[in-house]
Motif scaffolding. Structure first.
Motif, PDB file in Angstrom:
ATOM      1  N   GLY A 206       1.943   1.450  -3.596  1.00 37.36           N
ATOM      2  CA  GLY A 206       0.765   1.562  -4.441  1.00 37.36           C
ATOM      3  C   GLY A 206       0.584   0.495  -5.502  1.00 37.36           C
ATOM      4  N   TYR A 207       1.036  -0.700  -5.230  1.00 39.27           N
ATOM      5  CA  TYR A 207       0.822  -1.762  -6.214  1.00 39.27           C
ATOM      6  C   TYR A 207       0.666  -3.114  -5.506  1.00 39.27           C
TER       7      TYR A 207
ATOM      8  N   ASN B 145      -4.107   2.696  -7.365  1.00 45.84           N
ATOM      9  CA  ASN B 145      -4.811   3.934  -7.728  1.00 45.84           C
ATOM     10  C   ASN B 145      -5.744   3.752  -8.921  1.00 45.84           C
ATOM     11  N   LYS B 146      -5.687   2.586  -9.564  1.00 46.53           N
ATOM     12  CA  LYS B 146      -6.579   2.307 -10.687  1.00 46.53           C
ATOM     13  C   LYS B 146      -7.751   1.400 -10.293  1.00 46.53           C
TER      14      LYS B 146
ATOM     15  N   TYR C  50      -2.165  -1.827 -10.044  1.00 50.03           N
ATOM     16  CA  TYR C  50      -1.906  -0.564  -9.360  1.00 50.03           C
ATOM     17  C   TYR C  50      -3.133  -0.129  -8.559  1.00 50.03           C
TER      18      TYR C  50
ATOM     19  N   SER D 210       0.818  -1.215   0.000  1.00 45.98           N
ATOM     20  CA  SER D 210       0.000   0.000   0.000  1.00 45.98           C
ATOM     21  C   SER D 210       0.851   1.265   0.000  1.00 45.98           C
TER      22      SER D 210
END
Length: 245
Positions: free
Chosen positions: A13-14, A32-33, A30, A10
């Motif tokens: 971010g992946y 954020n996606k 990812y 986290s």
């Protein structure tokens, strides 16, 4: 495509998905996606895209609803370790109550994947199948001319059928069945807990006569590691199963 989430970072971010596929192996996704929340051991479906740098990655993740089980059904190493512990439990707790002298197959010390037991009484091999999760949707299919009853339905991998046919045609199969879940999507079954024995030759006969249904696992279409299909059998079939305990 589908796979199992095995890693999430986290901070960076992946995360990573184990695809159980020799071509794609592990794919990064990812955070954020994502449009959903995910955690380690979730089964997800996803699309594969290629970055500008030419790297494959997973996107458009969707969680796949799965039946409850102790481990993710595609997590082969955990199930392998679980199976090994069950073999020792069987020899310690169950074998003394049987009519045969079973030992752990000595070959397993150097080849952990070989058949589980050696039957010293009858001078032949035997294997252990432990199943704890019922096949709740079995009634959609037929055992010969009769619909399966999920309470009494057990599975036998086609890979095992092919392997035993090649190497262990005279073997016995011991079934350790204990249902740990009795309801799924409104389908309720009876509690079953016991030990059964089958001669592989009797399983073979049913399969080769086309009397049992071969179920394709929908979540393993692109899986190169786990069994893709299994034959469904009915524990009440006394031509195949002998209840011991």
């Amino acid at each position: 495509m589908e796979g199992r989430i095995i890693f999430i970072n986290s901070v960076k971010g992946y995360g990573e998905i184990d695809t159980q596929n020799d071509t794609f192996k592990r794919l990064r996704f990812y955070l954020n996606k994502l449009k959903i929340s995910v955690q380690i051991d979730d089964t997800v479906s996803f699309e594969i895209k290629t970055s500008q740098a030419g790297n494959k990655y997973a996107t458009n993740l969707i969680k796949v609803q799965r039946n409850k089980s102790k481990y993710n059904t595609e997590d082969k190493p955990k199930w392998y370790a679980e199976g090994e512990s069950k073999e020792f439990w069987f020899i310690r707790e169950i074998e003394p109550r049987l009519d045969v002298d079973l030992i752990i197959n000595p070959e397993k010390k150097v080849k952990p994947w070989v058949i589980d037991f050696y039957d010293k009484t009858n001078n032949k091999y035997a294997d252990l199948k432990t199943q704890n999760t019922p096949f709740f949707t079995a009634k959609k299919y037929k055992y010969g001319e009769i619909p399966y009853d999920p309470t009494y339905t057990v599975t036998f991998n086609r890979k095992d059928y092919e392997y035993y046919k090649l190497k262990y045609q005279d073997s016995d199969i011991y079934w350790n069945i204990k249902w740990e879940q009795l309801e799924y999507k409104g389908e309720q079954i009876l509690y079953v807990n016991g030990i059964w024995r089958s001669k592989f030759q009797n399983l073979l006969s049913k399969i080769e006569k086309g009397e049992v249904y071969l179920h394709q696992y929908e979540h393993r279409v692109n899986d190169d590691k786990n069994a893709k299909d299994s034959y469904l059998f009915d524990l009440r079939d006394q031509d195949v199963f002998e209840r011991l305990i």
